[in-house]
Design an enzyme around this catalytic site. Structure first.
Site, short mmCIF file in Angstrom:
data_model
loop_
_atom_site.label_atom_id
_atom_site.label_comp_id
_atom_site.label_asym_id
_atom_site.label_seq_id
_atom_site.Cartn_x
_atom_site.Cartn_y
_atom_site.Cartn_z
N LYS A 1 0.83 -1.22 0.00
CA LYS A 1 0.00 0.00 0.00
C LYS A 1 0.86 1.27 0.00
O LYS A 1 0.59 2.20 -0.74
CB LYS A 1 -0.95 0.00 1.21
CG LYS A 1 -1.98 -1.12 1.16
CD LYS A 1 -2.87 -1.16 2.39
CE LYS A 1 -2.15 -1.56 3.64
NZ LYS A 1 -1.60 -2.93 3.64
N GLU B 1 0.30 6.29 6.46
CA GLU B 1 -0.27 5.59 7.62
C GLU B 1 0.61 5.84 8.85
O GLU B 1 1.82 5.77 8.77
CB GLU B 1 -0.34 4.09 7.33
CG GLU B 1 -0.98 3.32 8.45
CD GLU B 1 -1.24 1.88 8.06
OE1 GLU B 1 -2.40 1.49 8.06
OE2 GLU B 1 -0.28 1.16 7.76
N TYR C 1 0.93 -7.65 19.24
CA TYR C 1 1.30 -8.95 18.68
C TYR C 1 1.78 -9.92 19.77
O TYR C 1 1.59 -11.12 19.68
CB TYR C 1 2.39 -8.79 17.61
CG TYR C 1 1.82 -8.40 16.26
CD1 TYR C 1 0.80 -9.15 15.66
CD2 TYR C 1 2.28 -7.27 15.57
CE1 TYR C 1 0.27 -8.79 14.43
CE2 TYR C 1 1.74 -6.92 14.34
CZ TYR C 1 0.74 -7.68 13.77
OH TYR C 1 0.20 -7.33 12.55
N GLN D 1 -6.63 -1.15 18.73
CA GLN D 1 -7.63 -0.71 17.73
C GLN D 1 -8.20 0.67 18.09
O GLN D 1 -8.55 1.44 17.19
CB GLN D 1 -8.74 -1.74 17.59
CG GLN D 1 -8.28 -3.07 16.97
CD GLN D 1 -7.53 -2.95 15.66
OE1 GLN D 1 -6.58 -3.69 15.43
NE2 GLN D 1 -7.90 -2.02 14.81
N ARG E 1 -6.10 7.27 12.81
CA ARG E 1 -6.68 7.23 11.47
C ARG E 1 -7.67 8.39 11.28
O ARG E 1 -7.70 9.06 10.27
CB ARG E 1 -7.41 5.90 11.34
CG ARG E 1 -8.01 5.64 10.06
CD ARG E 1 -7.10 5.00 9.10
NE ARG E 1 -6.45 3.84 9.59
CZ ARG E 1 -5.23 3.48 9.23
NH1 ARG E 1 -4.54 4.23 8.42
NH2 ARG E 1 -4.69 2.39 9.68
N ARG F 1 -5.36 2.86 4.08
CA ARG F 1 -6.42 2.34 4.95
C ARG F 1 -7.35 3.45 5.44
O ARG F 1 -7.12 4.62 5.20
CB ARG F 1 -5.87 1.58 6.15
CG ARG F 1 -5.11 0.33 5.78
CD ARG F 1 -5.04 -0.57 6.99
NE ARG F 1 -4.28 -1.75 6.71
CZ ARG F 1 -4.75 -2.78 6.04
NH1 ARG F 1 -5.98 -2.75 5.59
NH2 ARG F 1 -4.00 -3.82 5.80
N ARG G 1 9.83 -6.34 9.38
CA ARG G 1 9.47 -5.45 10.50
C ARG G 1 9.48 -6.31 11.77
O ARG G 1 8.75 -7.31 11.85
CB ARG G 1 8.08 -4.85 10.22
CG ARG G 1 7.73 -3.70 11.13
CD ARG G 1 6.32 -3.19 10.82
NE ARG G 1 6.26 -2.22 9.74
CZ ARG G 1 5.16 -1.96 9.01
NH1 ARG G 1 4.05 -2.62 9.26
NH2 ARG G 1 5.17 -1.07 8.05
#
Ligand code: TTP
Length: 258
Positions: free
Chosen positions: A33, A52, A82, A93, A100, A125, A191
């Site tokens: 992206k 992003e 993670y 989130q 975002r 996104r 990453r």
């Protein structure tokens, strides 16, 4: 500034803001992206790519009070999520959606205020993939519990509805590639936080993209979202270094949004 000068500036700016087309690039982790967004940026002078905010998630600033005063430190929320998804997915989130939201509300770059065409802001996104790809997936995996999911959906719907036309998308570009290809690209970029990602996680995210953007079977809360045009681009080919493939992709994008 006198108040009339300020008013003239603000109203011309607001007029331009109303004219902006907003486009989001969607696709699986590591599909490309960012690379594609840079390509768009270089191809059209009316296009502005808003990157992003991954680095923000890797460096969440904290201020802690110690006996001798405040101390600034930072934590890596991406790594925490993670490492312990049950504990941190909801927090992640929440934070990713807020960052975002900020990018969607970012004013147009000064150079585009003068442009004669309709300026296009491109996001990697959107608040929608935050909810219908990642948060939903984490809920289905049991990493976000039903109370957290209800709370998430409640504030998400409220915020998206409140900001309404200021964040409304014109369309979506779906970069589509197999989970295997994304896995390979993910391994190549290395990453650190993503080292533990398995193919089956990318397969689940792939199906979420397919259900939302191709099969249209994801139940979405927002009426306008179900009607958004989606441009599907084949990202299976290595477009990063192939000028011909890049040209073909850019032509499709320009035709789609003209
Ligand atoms: P992506 O948004 O997929 O970004 P990317 O850098 O992989 O994109 P590309 O290579 O295509 O340019 O995800 C960044 C990381 O954040 C990835 O590890 C997935 C994670 N993530 C979530 O867990 N939840 C989210 O809601 C989002 C947006 C990302």
């Amino acid at each position: 500034f006198s108040s009339s000068v300020l008013y003239r500036f603000a109203s011309s700016h607001m007029n331009r803001s109303n004219e902006i087309k907003r486009v989001s690039i969607e696709g699986n982790i590591a599909v490309g992206k960012s690379t594609f967004a840079k390509l768009l940026q270089s191809a059209g002078q009316d296009w502005e790519v808003i990157a992003e905010p991954v680095s923000k998630w890797q460096n969440v600033d904290q201020t802690t009070r110690t006996a001798d005063g405040a101390q600034q430190s930072s934590s890596n929320l991406l790594e925490m999520m993670y490492h312990d998804p049950k504990r941190w997915s909801y927090t992640f989130q929440t934070f990713s959606c807020m960052s975002r939201m900020r990018t969607h509300l970012q004013p147009l770059a000064a150079r585009l205020l003068q442009s004669t065409g309709t300026p296009v802001q491109v996001y990697e996104r959107s608040v929608y993939s935050d909810r219908y790809i990642f948060a939903l997936n984490m809920f289905e995996l049991g990493c976000i519990n039903s109370t957290e999911w209800a709370v998430y959906q409640d504030w998400h719907s409220f915020l998206v509805e409140q900001f309404g036309h200021r964040i409304q998308l014109e369309g979506i570009i779906y970069l589509r590639a197999s989970p295997q290809t994304c896995m390979e690209r993910l391994g190549r970029r290395g990453r650190m936080e993503e080292e533990g990602i398995q193919l089956d996680y990318l397969e689940k995210l792939h199906m979420k993209h397919e259900d939302w953007l191709i099969n249209k079977s994801t139940k979405v809360h927002f009426e306008h979202l179900a009607k958004l045009p989606v441009l599907v681009l084949d990202a299976e080919v290595e477009f990063e270094k192939d000028a011909k493939v890049q040209d073909d992709l850019l032509t499709k994008v320009k035709d789609f949004f003209s």
